[in-house]
Write an enzyme that holds these catalytic residues in place. Sequence first.
Site, PDB file in Angstrom:
ATOM      1  N   GLN A   1       0.825  -1.207   0.000  1.00  0.00           N
ATOM      2  CA  GLN A   1       0.000   0.000   0.000  1.00  0.00           C
ATOM      3  C   GLN A   1       0.859   1.256   0.000  1.00  0.00           C
ATOM      4  O   GLN A   1       0.568   2.218  -0.724  1.00  0.00           O
ATOM      5  CB  GLN A   1      -0.941  -0.015   1.198  1.00  0.00           C
TER       6      GLN A   1
ATOM      7  N   ASP B   1      -2.322 -11.266   4.273  1.00  0.00           N
ATOM      8  CA  ASP B   1      -3.756 -11.263   4.567  1.00  0.00           C
ATOM      9  C   ASP B   1      -4.292 -12.648   4.874  1.00  0.00           C
ATOM     10  O   ASP B   1      -5.403 -12.781   5.400  1.00  0.00           O
ATOM     11  CB  ASP B   1      -4.541 -10.669   3.395  1.00  0.00           C
TER      12      ASP B   1
END
Length: 444
Positions: free
Chosen positions: A175, A325
């Site tokens: 990100q 994740d």
Amino acid sequence: MPHPEPTRLTVPAAARLVGRIRVPGDKSISHRALMLSALAVGESRVKGLLEGEDVLATAAALRAMGARIERDAAGVWTINGVGVGGLLQPAAALDMGNSGTSTRLLMGLIASHPITATFTGDASLSARPMERVITPLSRMGADITASPGGRLPLMLRGLCPAVPIEYELPVASAQVKSAVLLAGLNTPGVTRVIEPVPTRDHSERMLAGFGAEVLVEETSRGRVISITGEAELRPQSITVPGDPSSAAFWMVAASIVPGSDVVIENVGLNPTRAGLVTALRMMGADITELDPRTVGGEPVADLRVRHAALQGITVPHDLAPAMIDEYPVLFVAAAFAAGRTVARGADELRVKESDRIAAMRAALEANGVSVTEHDDGLSIDGTGGDAIPGGGTVTTRLDHRIAMSMTVAALHARAAITLDDASPVQTSYPTFFDQLAQLSGEAA
């Protein structure tokens, strides 16, 4: 975008899971497809877009800044972009809901535009630190005023022209990398990001696909990604592959529930995202890739997963960025393996939608699993394939992955497991419980 009312849900065990399903489109690719289409000149078309709350928050923000985004009855999205540098001043605050990806990447986009935007979010997102994005974007010239602790709500005043920088990531974060590259799109000169540990590379692939000048080099310092600014992006037709993070739940579920045989169609297998497949195979999982192919520059296959006896392992630390994740559901797989699994090297889990290390330790312990918490992961003593005791209540902490991971654990538990709130699943996988009913033979 207020969070929905909590939905308490009790999940019983499944006799077995059998059938074929197609998981939603990849969340990371869906966000980026919308953003880059909004900066292209002309009309882009996107099929297979994930229509969860996080991605819809991105779409709403881009509409607020001038892009025309529509969905037809067949589920195809058309985006008429404003061009690089063409984002407009939003009339109101941008509500990011629960989406950290939307927030961090859009901060990057806006940082090199002459506009001001206020970012807000729900309680979970507002507790997550944004300093790691604020630091490099401020170096590029953006003026960012955040709440205490570098958190939302925050106001960002972009600078145009912004200042190109060379930025070495202090932590592995796709990100942060993507935010700097997106800011570099409208910045004169060359902006560089150095990542000592490789992270998911969807941004680099898609930026190049839209026509940006992107160079990726392997050096002694790590991967260096350079983008030449003031690009003109060309509209694209994109088919989004299935999200490997969503497929992860079914990979683990089919592996642990006796008698299971599940085919998960159209799963993206980008090497920077496939760490869970590697880890599960190390544990002895039976995962077969069917019809491997390339779709839109991304490797894709159908995955056939059958029940298998799992063995405890020490997860290699270098797998962490490729499965960050998926750690919560990996912890679930470990609960059913023979012996101890040590899954560490995942400090990043502390600052996700929840503190996923603490949340999963509490959830597993509440259901009879022996767990040791570390600062960067968990050690878990498995059952050797037997059902876990179950019977506990899980505090999902507004975190979709905690809710879905513990739903998977419930499928092979002696007593049903209760989720205090199943509604966060809507952020990334609205059809999750319908597909569970289909695979377990309980669909209407």
